[in-house]
Design a protein around this motif. Structure first.
Motif, PDB file in Angstrom:
ATOM      1  N   PRO B 210       0.816  -1.230   0.000  1.00  0.00           N
ATOM      2  CA  PRO B 210       0.000   0.000   0.000  1.00  0.00           C
ATOM      3  C   PRO B 210       0.842   1.270   0.000  1.00  0.00           C
ATOM      4  CG  PRO B 210      -0.186  -1.168   2.108  1.00  0.00           C
ATOM      5  CD  PRO B 210       0.533  -2.075   1.172  1.00  0.00           C
ATOM      6  N   SER B 211       2.045   1.191   0.592  1.00  0.00           N
ATOM      7  CA  SER B 211       2.910   2.374   0.585  1.00  0.00           C
ATOM      8  C   SER B 211       3.291   2.738  -0.844  1.00  0.00           C
ATOM      9  CB  SER B 211       4.184   2.109   1.384  1.00  0.00           C
ATOM     10  OG  SER B 211       3.867   1.885   2.736  1.00  0.00           O
ATOM     11  N   MET B 212       3.601   1.725  -1.646  1.00  0.00           N
ATOM     12  CA  MET B 212       3.982   1.986  -3.041  1.00  0.00           C
ATOM     13  C   MET B 212       2.782   2.514  -3.841  1.00  0.00           C
ATOM     14  SD  MET B 212       7.218   1.517  -3.322  1.00  0.00           S
ATOM     15  CE  MET B 212       7.841   1.101  -4.938  1.00  0.00           C
ATOM     16  N   ARG B 213       1.588   2.078  -3.468  1.00  0.00           N
ATOM     17  CA  ARG B 213       0.402   2.602  -4.153  1.00  0.00           C
ATOM     18  C   ARG B 213       0.234   4.102  -3.854  1.00  0.00           C
ATOM     19  NH1 ARG B 213      -5.802   1.861  -2.772  1.00  0.00           N
ATOM     20  NH2 ARG B 213      -6.643   3.435  -4.181  1.00  0.00           N
ATOM     21  N   LEU B 214       0.414   4.473  -2.583  1.00  0.00           N
ATOM     22  CA  LEU B 214       0.311   5.899  -2.235  1.00  0.00           C
ATOM     23  C   LEU B 214       1.325   6.706  -3.049  1.00  0.00           C
ATOM     24  CD1 LEU B 214      -0.164   5.724   1.638  1.00  0.00           C
ATOM     25  CD2 LEU B 214      -1.744   6.820   0.026  1.00  0.00           C
ATOM     26  N   ILE B 215       2.517   6.125  -3.223  1.00  0.00           N
ATOM     27  CA  ILE B 215       3.568   6.840  -3.953  1.00  0.00           C
ATOM     28  C   ILE B 215       3.213   6.992  -5.433  1.00  0.00           C
ATOM     29  CG2 ILE B 215       5.968   6.635  -4.744  1.00  0.00           C
ATOM     30  CD1 ILE B 215       6.578   5.560  -1.863  1.00  0.00           C
ATOM     31  N   THR B 216       2.743   5.932  -6.051  1.00  0.00           N
ATOM     32  CA  THR B 216       2.405   6.068  -7.474  1.00  0.00           C
ATOM     33  C   THR B 216       1.193   6.993  -7.659  1.00  0.00           C
ATOM     34  OG1 THR B 216       1.270   3.936  -7.367  1.00  0.00           O
ATOM     35  CG2 THR B 216       3.485   3.940  -8.294  1.00  0.00           C
ATOM     36  N   ASP B 217       0.297   7.031  -6.670  1.00  0.00           N
ATOM     37  CA  ASP B 217      -0.813   7.996  -6.727  1.00  0.00           C
ATOM     38  C   ASP B 217      -0.272   9.431  -6.718  1.00  0.00           C
ATOM     39  OD1 ASP B 217      -2.631   5.950  -6.777  1.00  0.00           O
ATOM     40  OD2 ASP B 217      -3.484   6.323  -4.783  1.00  0.00           O
ATOM     41  N   ILE B 218       0.726   9.667  -5.886  1.00  0.00           N
ATOM     42  CA  ILE B 218       1.327  11.010  -5.830  1.00  0.00           C
ATOM     43  C   ILE B 218       2.018  11.335  -7.152  1.00  0.00           C
ATOM     44  CG2 ILE B 218       3.133  12.414  -4.731  1.00  0.00           C
ATOM     45  CD1 ILE B 218       2.481  10.873  -2.088  1.00  0.00           C
ATOM     46  N   LEU B 219       2.768  10.369  -7.692  1.00  0.00           N
ATOM     47  CA  LEU B 219       3.458  10.596  -8.978  1.00  0.00           C
ATOM     48  C   LEU B 219       2.453  11.021 -10.049  1.00  0.00           C
ATOM     49  CD1 LEU B 219       5.911   7.503  -9.239  1.00  0.00           C
ATOM     50  CD2 LEU B 219       6.424   9.811  -8.441  1.00  0.00           C
ATOM     51  N   ALA B 220       1.343  10.289 -10.125  1.00  0.00           N
ATOM     52  CA  ALA B 220       0.356  10.565 -11.165  1.00  0.00           C
ATOM     53  C   ALA B 220      -0.340  11.906 -10.916  1.00  0.00           C
ATOM     54  CB  ALA B 220      -0.671   9.442 -11.217  1.00  0.00           C
ATOM     55  N   PHE B 221      -0.718  12.152  -9.681  1.00  0.00           N
ATOM     56  CA  PHE B 221      -1.448  13.387  -9.361  1.00  0.00           C
ATOM     57  C   PHE B 221      -0.584  14.616  -9.641  1.00  0.00           C
ATOM     58  CE2 PHE B 221      -2.668  16.854  -6.563  1.00  0.00           C
ATOM     59  CZ  PHE B 221      -4.029  16.950  -6.818  1.00  0.00           C
ATOM     60  N   CYS B 222       0.667  14.567  -9.197  1.00  0.00           N
ATOM     61  CA  CYS B 222       1.536  15.733  -9.372  1.00  0.00           C
ATOM     62  C   CYS B 222       1.886  15.955 -10.841  1.00  0.00           C
ATOM     63  CB  CYS B 222       2.803  15.597  -8.522  1.00  0.00           C
ATOM     64  SG  CYS B 222       2.447  15.808  -6.770  1.00  0.00           S
ATOM     65  N   ALA B 223       2.053  14.866 -11.589  1.00  0.00           N
ATOM     66  CA  ALA B 223       2.341  15.038 -13.028  1.00  0.00           C
ATOM     67  C   ALA B 223       1.223  15.852 -13.679  1.00  0.00           C
ATOM     68  CB  ALA B 223       2.482  13.679 -13.694  1.00  0.00           C
ATOM     69  N   VAL B 517      -9.333   1.363  -6.381  1.00  0.00           N
ATOM     70  CA  VAL B 517      -8.069   1.563  -7.098  1.00  0.00           C
ATOM     71  C   VAL B 517      -7.865   3.012  -7.553  1.00  0.00           C
ATOM     72  CG1 VAL B 517      -7.880  -0.819  -7.907  1.00  0.00           C
ATOM     73  CG2 VAL B 517      -9.121   0.850  -9.307  1.00  0.00           C
ATOM     74  N   ASP B 518      -8.840   3.892  -7.293  1.00  0.00           N
ATOM     75  CA  ASP B 518      -8.699   5.271  -7.766  1.00  0.00           C
ATOM     76  C   ASP B 518      -7.569   5.989  -7.042  1.00  0.00           C
ATOM     77  OD1 ASP B 518     -10.781   4.848  -9.452  1.00  0.00           O
ATOM     78  OD2 ASP B 518     -12.280   5.946  -8.249  1.00  0.00           O
ATOM     79  N   ASN B 519      -7.082   7.056  -7.683  1.00  0.00           N
ATOM     80  CA  ASN B 519      -6.028   7.867  -7.080  1.00  0.00           C
ATOM     81  C   ASN B 519      -6.539   8.491  -5.771  1.00  0.00           C
ATOM     82  OD1 ASN B 519      -4.110   9.975  -6.490  1.00  0.00           O
ATOM     83  ND2 ASN B 519      -3.376   9.722  -8.593  1.00  0.00           N
ATOM     84  N   LEU B 520      -5.772   8.327  -4.704  1.00  0.00           N
ATOM     85  CA  LEU B 520      -6.213   8.796  -3.383  1.00  0.00           C
ATOM     86  C   LEU B 520      -5.942  10.275  -3.136  1.00  0.00           C
ATOM     87  CD1 LEU B 520      -5.180   5.755  -1.139  1.00  0.00           C
ATOM     88  CD2 LEU B 520      -7.457   6.346  -1.992  1.00  0.00           C
ATOM     89  N   MET B 521      -5.069  10.885  -3.938  1.00  0.00           N
ATOM     90  CA  MET B 521      -4.694  12.284  -3.658  1.00  0.00           C
ATOM     91  C   MET B 521      -5.887  13.245  -3.630  1.00  0.00           C
ATOM     92  SD  MET B 521      -1.772  12.999  -2.551  1.00  0.00           S
ATOM     93  CE  MET B 521      -1.824  14.784  -2.611  1.00  0.00           C
TER      94      MET B 521
END
Lengths: 133, 554
Positions: B210-223, B517-521
């Motif tokens: 789940p930690s890696m999921r939070l990180i990829t959510d951040i990557l996608a949101f910030c991009a 599975v949606d982006n949590l940001m």
């Protein structure tokens, strides 16, 4: 054969800096002591419980988050309540000199600051456990 | 008459070797601080096969060994960014204004342990820890106070936060928004490097998946929404502080970096969408040349892999941009003033290694958080390097040195060996679960301690040149115990003043989203906006993600 000195190395509080705790644990083990390491993020209750369960002579606590004035006295109080006040407490970490004095006045046997030679920790523990061994 | 031939290279070398071996040398351990052997002399054969364009290139050009930008410090100095935080948000805000008034050019937030571990200041586990080793932050309200009077569209901010990085980023963005800044004009960094938490720093909340999921959510949101944000600061600093060698720091950090790239690609992101916002954070340790070689090797390895293995096409994806901090673990409690000098040497190695930003430690940090005077001297150390030493005049001035180039290549080769080992173990997460990195670091730390105790390694003031009965004569910053009470009351007031029905609805939405599975940001930002606290947001996520435990080994 004399009973080996048993030491619990504990990381109270929330900080994860375990380098010092692990180096000291290794050094005490290499000096022939039985060493139990609690792992990280322990509450005072967990530490006191482990100390009694493991029947240790010494509890060594390492803390680098600044919470030493809360954590150390709490562990000592709990040990006293559980009738285990004879367990010696030593400590290490980022502890200002002024607090070292206060902790030692409260009954912490010794606070080992940064740069301590592990051989002096071994020596101190051996000396203070001489009557139990 | 026959002309006498000048002696050739071989002959001259043989003569030097005879002269060298014929003379006594000191009984000193001639290895680096990482115990790597160093030869007494480096010459042409040590850089055999070095190809200027392929191995070094020009600054700002592949493979970036000489620096990530064409102008380097002629264009602008590194950002002078002192990591700072203590007490209440108001206390730290005052320190930030002090640092900015003294010429600091960026901010860097140190959080207290409860904030790092996701507990509000009034949680039982926070007792005794509030505001102690950083500033206490519970909600958007605290971030508003922390940056009071500071323009988020002008000053960039780095936040050393990992497990709860998404939440602190949300607080920051919402606070900026309230001041009229748009998400896409705010710049800064969140550390957000959870892998090194499992490896070295040990401040985790959730398990790796789940930690890696939070990180990829951040990557996608910030991009999409916060394009100027550095989304992960892939950190070797803590790995080194935990006792690793220089090569281990280099290899484990870059291995983590590759793991994030692979996670991003696996989450369906185009590598060139997120890789340009990845940055790094290295340690500046004692061994001067080893450190410089480490930074140069890091740039070359990253560029080669990003272009070759991961197929990144945007040159910005190839750049290993990094922040550096001098090594806290090298500071001594004995004769603390000596730490000013240690820190200066370390900072100089970071600058000669081409760092993009720098934190210099204060002399008193083995005793407490830094006092105002100590932190000013630390900042002045950077200003001295920038304005007085002249080292900024030319780019990568040590390039072409036989020793530096040989060492750079050696570190690259040794790092590649570690990458192979990590691959054999099934990748970074598997290697963490197997305790591989933890054991390697623990062993290096213990070996170093033994070397110091045998006086194979000298620590000035500790095992040599001690002062008997030394009295520490520098001021120490004290954290008032009132801080904890004040902060506990503050978070209770926030909870009393907000729309609690709305908070409950948003937290329920977050929990539901975490199960999907949606982006949590976006939903974390909605929670932040209505003043849900950090502890409440983490608690909602824990319902779904659980908590991580490490088996205690030493």
């Amino acid at each position: 054969m004399a009973r080996k000195i048993r030491v619990l190395i504990a990381k109270p509080g929330l900080d994860g800096h375990d380098r010092g705790a692990k180096v000291v644990a290794n050094a005490l083990r290499d000096a022939g002591m039985e060493v139990i390491y609690t792992g990280l993020h322990q509450t005072p209750e967990m530490i006191a419980e482990s100390a009694i369960q493991e029947d240790v002579d010494v509890v060594g606590m390492s803390i680098l988050s600044g919470a030493h004035m809360t954590m150390f006295p709490r562990v000592m109080e709990l040990l006293k309540q559980k009738g285990a006040a004879c367990i010696k407490i030593v400590g290490g970490g980022i502890v200002p000199e002024e607090d070292v004095g206060k902790l030692e006045a409260l009954g912490v046997a010794k606070v080992f600051g940064p740069g301590t030679d592990t051989r002096s920790i071994v020596e101190f523990i051996e000396k203070s456990c001489a009557h139990t061994a | 008459m026959k002309k006498k031939k000048a002696p050739g290279l071989e002959e001259t070398r043989a003569r030097w070797e005879r002269a060298f071996t014929g003379e006594p040398v000191q009984e000193i351990d001639f290895t680096t601080v990482s115990a790597e052997p160093v030869k007494p002399l480096y010459a042409e054969e040590d850089v055999a096969g070095l190809d200027y364009l392929e191995d070094l290139g020009f600054p700002g050009e592949y493979p970036f060994t000489r620096g990530v930008y064409p102008t380097m410090y002629r264009g602008r100095f590194w950002t002078m960014r002192q990591f700072s935080g203590f007490g209440t948000p108001r206390d730290t805000n005052r320190r930030y204004h002090y640092l900015l008034e003294h010429g600091q050019t960026g901010l860097s937030v140190a959080f207290d342990m409860p904030t790092i571990m996701g507990y509000d200041s009034d949680h039982p586990r926070a007792e005794g820890e509030v505001g102690r080793c950083g500033v206490a932050i519970d909600s958007l309200r605290d971030i508003e106070i922390l940056f009071d009077g500071i323009d988020p569209s002008k000053i960039t901010t780095s936040m050393t936060i990992n497990a709860p990085a998404s939440i602190l980023l949300a607080f920051y963005l919402c606070a900026g928004e309230k001041k009229g800044a748009r998400f896409d004009e705010m710049g800064g960094t969140i550390q957000n490097d959870i892998l090194k938490e499992y490896i070295a720093q040990k401040s985790w909340i959730f398990s790796p998946e789940p930690s890696m999921r939070l990180i990829t959510d951040i990557l996608a949101f910030c991009a999409d929404h916060v394009p100027k944000w550095n989304t992960i600061s892939i950190s070797g600093y803590h790995i080194r502080e935990a006792g690793s060698t220089a090569v281990q720091e280099l290899a484990f950090t870059l291995a983590d970096g590759f793991a994030y790239v692979e996670a991003g690609i696996a989450a369906g992101l185009d590598v060139d969408v997120f890789a340009p916002r990845l940055s790094f954070f290295f340690n500046a340790h004692l061994d001067f040349f080893e450190e410089i070689a480490k930074y140069r090797a890091a740039r070359r390895i990253w560029a080669k892999r990003m272009r070759g293995k991961y197929g990144a096409k945007d040159p910005r994806s190839w750049l290993c941009r990094f922040h550096t901090q001098t090594a806290g673990c090298t500071l001594t409690a004995q004769q603390p003033e000596n730490n000013i000098v240690r820190t200066a040497f370390q900072a100089l190695s970071a600058v000669l290694g081409g760092t993009q930003s720098l934190h210099t430690n204060s002399m008193d940090e083995t005793l407490a958080l830094p006092s105002e005077k100590a932190v000013r001297i630390a900042l002045r150390t950077q200003q001295l390097i920038a304005h007085e030493t002249g080292v900024i005049n030319t780019i990568d001035p040590l390039a072409g040195s036989y020793f530096i180039e040989a060492k750079t290549r050696e570190m690259e080769d040794l790092a590649e060996e570690y990458f192979r080992k990590v691959d054999e173990l099934g990748g970074v997460v598997k290697a963490i679960e197997a305790g591989f990195f933890q054991r390697e670091i623990g062993r290096s730390a213990y070996e170093y301690q033994k070397a110091v105790e045998r006086e194979k390694k000298i620590v000035v003031g500790v095992n040599r040149f001690q002062v008997e009965g030394e009295k520490i004569e520098i001021p120490i910053l004290r954290i008032d115990p009132e801080v904890e009470i004040e902060q506990r009351n503050a978070v209770r007031k926030v909870r009393a003043d907000r729309d609690n029905d709305k908070v409950a609805r948003e937290l329920a939405r977050l929990e539901k989203a975490a199960r999907g599975v949606d982006n949590l940001m976006p939903v974390i930002i909605d929670c932040a906006r209505c003043y849900a606290t950090e502890g409440e947001i983490i608690a909602a996520l824990k319902e779904v993600f659980g908590e991580y435990q490490e088996p205690p080994v030493f």
